[in-house]
Design a protein around this motif. Structure first.
Motif, mmCIF file in Angstrom:
data_model
loop_
_atom_site.group_PDB
_atom_site.id
_atom_site.type_symbol
_atom_site.label_atom_id
_atom_site.label_comp_id
_atom_site.label_asym_id
_atom_site.label_seq_id
_atom_site.Cartn_x
_atom_site.Cartn_y
_atom_site.Cartn_z
ATOM 1 N N HIS A 74 0.842 -1.204 0.000
ATOM 2 C CA HIS A 74 0.000 0.000 0.000
ATOM 3 C C HIS A 74 0.876 1.253 0.000
ATOM 4 C CE1 HIS A 74 -3.721 2.205 1.736
ATOM 5 N NE2 HIS A 74 -2.787 3.124 1.577
ATOM 6 N N HIS A 104 1.392 5.419 -2.222
ATOM 7 C CA HIS A 104 0.766 6.425 -3.097
ATOM 8 C C HIS A 104 1.833 7.135 -3.921
ATOM 9 C CE1 HIS A 104 -3.235 6.465 -0.949
ATOM 10 N NE2 HIS A 104 -2.483 6.018 0.042
ATOM 11 N N HIS A 143 -9.194 2.204 1.526
ATOM 12 C CA HIS A 143 -8.801 2.417 2.923
ATOM 13 C C HIS A 143 -9.993 2.077 3.819
ATOM 14 C CE1 HIS A 143 -6.103 5.063 0.611
ATOM 15 N NE2 HIS A 143 -5.253 4.982 1.625
ATOM 16 N N HIS A 190 -4.983 -0.239 6.298
ATOM 17 C CA HIS A 190 -5.122 0.180 7.702
ATOM 18 C C HIS A 190 -5.915 -0.784 8.594
ATOM 19 C CE1 HIS A 190 -2.967 3.819 6.723
ATOM 20 N NE2 HIS A 190 -3.705 3.856 5.619
ATOM 21 N N ASP A 249 2.646 3.218 2.834
ATOM 22 C CA ASP A 249 1.647 4.292 2.802
ATOM 23 C C ASP A 249 2.266 5.682 2.711
ATOM 24 O OD1 ASP A 249 -0.895 5.325 2.649
ATOM 25 O OD2 ASP A 249 -1.205 5.394 4.813
HETATM 26 FE FE FE Z 1 -3.048 5.136 1.983
#
Ligand code: FE
Ligand code: GUN
Length: 445
Positions: A72, A74, A229, A268, A319
Motif C-alpha cells: 500500500h 501512493h 482504505h 489500515h 503508505d
Molecule cells: Fe493510503
C-alpha cells in the motif's frame, strides 16, 4: 539483463510461514529463465554438474532475501512526506489533496520514474500503488513501472465526493469509470503479467455508493485487484457512519457494494469490531498494515493478533506520504514498535518477533496479493525476486571489526530491520533481472 543462468552467493534468509525462519549461512541461489532453479549450500551448488558452467556473483558478506513487498503506497504523494502534524482528514485536505492535484502533465512524467527508482533502491520488488485522479498520472505511472522492471499493481484514484480537479461535479463519476476501465484494459497483465491493475476507490468518505459498486463490478469483470482504505481514524469512521446510517458498520458499507473479495487490499483496518473482522475473513479479503503511517498520523495501534487469529492474510504498506519512507525495513521496525506499545497496556499479548515482521513484508504480502505460488520466499520454482543487502553497512563500525560470524540468523534479521534501508541495498532483482545495483557494487560482467 543478467546473464542466464547465473548464481549468487550469500547468506540466504527467508520466512516461509509466520514464526518460521530458514537460512543458509554460506548459501547460494542459481537463477535460470528468471526463476529460482537451485537453492542450497554454496559448496554443494558450486560443485554440481551442469550442461554448461555458470557465472557466479560472489556476494560473500551479503544477505540474500526474497524481495520486499509493499502492499500500500501512493505515487503522487512521495514529494509531500513528513508534512503536517494533524490527523487523517485535515492532513488529507491541507497536505495531500494539494499535492495530488498537481500530479499531472510534466510533473507526473518527471516524478514517476524517480519514484520507482526509489522503490527498487529500497529493495522492494513488488508494490501496490495508488496514482492520482488523472488518467495521465496512472498512465505515466505504468510507463515508469514498466521501464523500472518492478512488479507493480497500480490504479487511478477514484473519488466523486469532495474530489480535487477541474471537472464539473456531474461528470466526475462517469469520467472516473471510463478512464479506470480504459487503463485496466491497457495495462492489466502487461509486461508478461508483471504489471496489473487495481480499481482504487479512495474510501467511503469520498466515494458514492454508485462509484464503489461500479469499481467492484469492473474489478470482477476484468479479474483485476481492488484497493481502498478502511477504519483508519476515528473522525473518518464517524463521517462514514453519518453518510451510511443504514449500514451495520464501516465494513458493511464496502460489503454491500461488493468491495470485499479475495483480490481486495484493505489499507489500515485499525478500528474494527469483531463482526467486521469476521466479515473480512469470510470474504477472504486482505489487509495492508501501515504502521509508519499510523504512527505519523496518530491513527491507532493495529490489532495484529486479532486479525491473524481470524485467518486474514496481512501484508505491510509504506503508505507514503503518511509513512515517511518507502523503506520496508522501517515499516517492519514500526510494526514491531506498535505491538510493543500495545503490550505495555495489554501485557498478555503474544510478543511479535523480527522474523514475524519480516514474514509480513515477504511471504505475508505475497499471500495477501494472491501470489504465494510465485513470490515471497526462496523456494525452487518461484520467480527470482531478490534483495541483496550489504551487512557490514549496517554494523556500527562498518567493515572495521565486522564480526558477522558471531551473529545468529535472528541477529542478522534484527540488524536489517532496526538499521536497514536503501544505504545497505546492494542489488534488487525482479524475475532474475537486476533492477537496482548500488554504485560501486562490482558488476560481474
Ligand atoms: Fe493510503
Ligand atoms: N484515506 C483516504 N485517503 C488516504 C490517503 O491518501 N492516505 C492515508 N493514509 N489514508 C487515506
Amino acid at each position: 539483463m543478467s546473464p542466464n543462468p547465473f548464481g549468487i552467493r550469500g547468506y540466504l534468509i527467508d520466512a516461509p510461514a509466520y514464526g518460521s525462519l530458514r537460512s543458509h549461512p554460506d548459501g547460494a541461489i542459481v537463477i535460470a529463465d528468471g526463476k529460482i532453479a537451485e537453492v542450497g549450500a554454496y559448496d554443494d551448488l558450486r560443485k554440481r554438474q551442469r550442461p554448461a558452467p555458470i557465472r557466479w556473483f560472489d556476494r560473500g558478506t551479503a544477505a540474500i532475501f526474497p524481495g520486499l513487498i509493499d502492499c500500500h503506497t501512493h505515487l503522487p504523494q512521495y514529494s509531500a512526506v513528513a508534512r503536517g502534524e494533524s490527523q487523517l482528514l485535515p492532513w488529507l485536505r491541507e497536505n495531500i489533496f494539494p499535492v495530488e492535484r498537481e500530479f499531472t502533465g510534466p510533473r507526473a512524467r518527471q516524478e514517476a520514474p524517480l519514484f520507482f527508482q526509489e522503490v527498487a533502491r529500497n529493495g522492494t520488488t513488488t508494490a501496490m500503488v495508488y496514482a492520482a485522479i488523472y488518467e495521465d498520472s496512472c498512465e505515466v505511472g505504468f510507463e515508469a513501472a514498466e521501464k523500472s522492471g518492478l512488479r507493480v499493481i497500480l490504479g487511478k484514484m477514484m473519488m466523486d465526493l469532495g474530489s480535487y480537479g477541474q471537472l464539473q461535479p456531474k461528470k466526475i463519476l462517469s469520467v472516473s469509470l471510463i478512464e479506470s476501465e480504459r487503463l485496466c484494459r491497457k495495462w492489466h497483465g502487461a509486461a508478461e503479467g508483471r504489471l496489473e491493475y487495481a480499481f482504487s476507490p479512495r474510501f467511503a468518505v469520498t466515494c458514492s455508493e454508485k462509484l464503489m459498486r461500479s469499481a467492484a463490478e469492473m474489478a470482477q469483470r476484468f479479474g483485476a485487484y481492488l484497493q481502498t482504505h478502511l477504519a483508519e481514524n476515528a473522525e473518518e469512521i464517524e463521517k462514514v457512519h453519518h453518510l451510511h446510517m443504514a449500514a451495520r458498520d464501516y465494513t458493511d458499507v464496502y460489503e454491500k457494494c461488493g468491495l470485499l473479495t479475495p483480490k481486495t487490499m484493505l489499507g489500515h483496518c485499525i478500528h474494527l469490531h469483531a463482526r467486521e473482522i469476521d466479515a473480512i475473513a469470510a470474504a477472504q479479503a486482505n489487509v495492508a498494515h501501515c504502521p509508519t503511517s499510523n504512527l505519523f498520523l496518530g491513527s491507532g495501534l493495529f490489532k495484529l493478533d486479532r486479525l491473524l487469529n481470524a485467518g486474514i492474510a496481512i501484508g505491510l504498506g509504506s503508505d507514503v506520504a503518511a509513512g515517511p519512507e518507502l523503506n520496508m525495513w522501517q515499516v517492519m521496525r514500526s510494526a514491531l514498535a506498535v505491538q510493543k506499545a500495545r503490550a505495555m497496556i495489554e501485557p498478555h499479548l503474544p510478543r511479535m518477533r523480527p522474523s514475524e515482521a519480516f514474514y509480513l513484508a515477504t511471504s505475508g504480502g505475497a499471500r495477501a496479493l494472491g501470489k504465494s505460488a510465485s513470490i515471497g520466499s526462496l523456494d525452487v520454482g518461484k520467480e527470482a525476486d531478490l534483495l541483496v543487502v550489504d551487512l557490514p553497512a549496517l554494523l556500527p563500525y562498518g567493515k572495521i571489526g565486522a564480526r558477522l560470524d558471531d551473529l545468529s540468523t535472528e541477529d542478522i534479521l534484527a540488524l536489517c530491520i532496526y538499521r536497514g534501508g536503501p544505504h545497505a541495498t546492494l542489488e534488487t532483482y525482479v524475475r532474475g533481472n537486476c533492477v537496482y545495483r548500488a554504485p560501486g557494487c562490482p558488476d560481474p560482467e
